[in-house]
Design a protein around this motif. Structure first.
Motif, PDB file in Angstrom:
ATOM      1  N   ASP A  53       0.839  -1.199   0.000  1.00 49.04           N
ATOM      2  CA  ASP A  53       0.000   0.000   0.000  1.00 49.04           C
ATOM      3  C   ASP A  53       0.874   1.249   0.000  1.00 49.04           C
ATOM      4  O   ASP A  53       1.761   1.392   0.860  1.00 49.04           O
ATOM      5  N   GLU A  54       0.657   2.140  -0.938  1.00 49.72           N
ATOM      6  CA  GLU A  54       1.488   3.338  -1.056  1.00 49.72           C
ATOM      7  C   GLU A  54       1.456   4.186   0.207  1.00 49.72           C
ATOM      8  O   GLU A  54       2.497   4.670   0.675  1.00 49.72           O
ATOM      9  N   THR A  55       0.273   4.381   0.769  1.00 48.10           N
ATOM     10  CA  THR A  55       0.140   5.225   1.957  1.00 48.10           C
ATOM     11  C   THR A  55       0.878   4.609   3.146  1.00 48.10           C
ATOM     12  O   THR A  55       1.591   5.306   3.888  1.00 48.10           O
ATOM     13  N   ALA A  56       0.726   3.305   3.320  1.00 44.09           N
ATOM     14  CA  ALA A  56       1.386   2.625   4.432  1.00 44.09           C
ATOM     15  C   ALA A  56       2.902   2.649   4.277  1.00 44.09           C
ATOM     16  O   ALA A  56       3.632   2.864   5.248  1.00 44.09           O
ATOM     17  N   ALA A  58       4.635   4.876   2.570  1.00 39.74           N
ATOM     18  CA  ALA A  58       5.086   6.251   2.752  1.00 39.74           C
ATOM     19  C   ALA A  58       5.215   6.578   4.234  1.00 39.74           C
ATOM     20  O   ALA A  58       6.188   7.222   4.667  1.00 39.74           O
ATOM     21  N   ALA A  59       4.260   6.119   5.040  1.00 38.87           N
ATOM     22  CA  ALA A  59       4.314   6.356   6.480  1.00 38.87           C
ATOM     23  C   ALA A  59       5.476   5.590   7.110  1.00 38.87           C
ATOM     24  O   ALA A  59       6.177   6.114   7.981  1.00 38.87           O
ATOM     25  N   SER A  64       6.907  11.074   1.121  1.00 37.84           N
ATOM     26  CA  SER A  64       5.638  11.270   0.423  1.00 37.84           C
ATOM     27  C   SER A  64       5.355  10.031  -0.432  1.00 37.84           C
ATOM     28  O   SER A  64       6.199   9.141  -0.568  1.00 37.84           O
ATOM     29  N   ARG A  65       4.193   9.991  -1.030  1.00 31.17           N
ATOM     30  CA  ARG A  65       3.841   8.838  -1.853  1.00 31.17           C
ATOM     31  C   ARG A  65       4.567   8.844  -3.194  1.00 31.17           C
ATOM     32  O   ARG A  65       4.635   7.809  -3.859  1.00 31.17           O
ATOM     33  N   ARG A  69       5.731   5.545  -5.139  1.00 30.18           N
ATOM     34  CA  ARG A  69       5.125   5.199  -6.430  1.00 30.18           C
ATOM     35  C   ARG A  69       6.207   4.909  -7.472  1.00 30.18           C
ATOM     36  O   ARG A  69       6.096   3.950  -8.250  1.00 30.18           O
TER      37      ARG A  69
END
Length: 237
Positions: A53-56, A58-59, A64-65, A69
């Protein structure tokens, strides 16, 4: 286009923040993420089917995403990640046939580079290649996997540059980038450093002698063995 080797320090391991061999400037964050995720995938830490998952991500990495990506896009090109429309990315396992095809192309491209290198490499480039090879021997004896792996990329990049054919260098670097996760992973195979150095020795000797056919043959055999080493390592996961 000419990329000359530089001396690598033998008294400390390579730092992840150092520039990737063959690329000017600092390693980008996307490149760092790509290498870290690729290592986790090839080690089995992220097994096939794991969601990316990109958001996970990134965190997790504090970015940033955008670099996430970019890293995932590179991993898709290598076959380590599958991008599913509207469902995100997951860890994949590249097919045996595709990996075989990629290594076959890599072997021929690098063989062509090595052959041209034997003919076209300038005397200073030859001396620096010989010096780098000698330094890699010391890294091998020290068992410094991180520094040897970095020096290995520099060795191959130096051979590409020695061909003095910009288009060939572009094609070869692009293919190596796709295969880099597998080439990095193969160093985890037992005894691989010593074998790699012996294979490099045959390439270096032929290049220094100006033996085009010998250099091409030695490099082709080397890449074939790299493929076999990765397959043997992958079977242990």
């Amino acid at each position: 286009m000419s990329v000359l080797p530089v001396r690598l320090p033998l008294d400390r391991p390579a730092s992840p923040s150092r520039p990737a061999p063959g690329r000017p400037g600092r390693t980008t964050r996307a490149e760092e993420l790509r290498m870290q995720l690729a290592d986790e995938i090839t080690r089995g830490t992220l097994p096939p089917g794991s969601a990316l998952d990109e958001t996970a991500l990134a965190a997790r990495f504090g970015v940033s995403r955008t670099p996430v990506r970019e890293a995932l896009r590179e991993l898709v090109a290598s076959g380590l990640v599958e991008a599913r429309p509207h469902r995100g990315a997951v860890v994949a396992r590249p097919s045996v046939a595709r990996l075989q095809n990629m290594f076959e192309v890599m072997a021929e491209l690098e063989a062509l580079c090595a052959g041209l290198c034997a003919l076209k490499m300038a005397p200073p480039e030859r001396r620096q290649l010989e010096q780098l090879h000698a330094e890699m021997g010391e890294l091998m004896r020290l068992g410094d996997f991180a520094a040897y792996r970095e020096a290995n990329e520099l060795f191959h990049t130096s051979v590409y540059a020695g061909s003095h054919n910009d288009y060939l260098i572009e094609l070869t670097l692009g293919t190596r980038r796709r295969l880099s996760p597998f080439r990095r992973a193969q160093f985890r195979a037992l005894g691989r450093l010593a074998l790699s150095h012996a294979e490099h020795d045959r390439v270096t000797t032929a290049v220094l002698r100006g033996d085009r056919d010998g250099a091409a043959s030695a490099m082709r055999d080397h890449i074939a063995i790299v493929h076999d080493a990765y397959e043997q390592y992958a079977q242990t996961l």
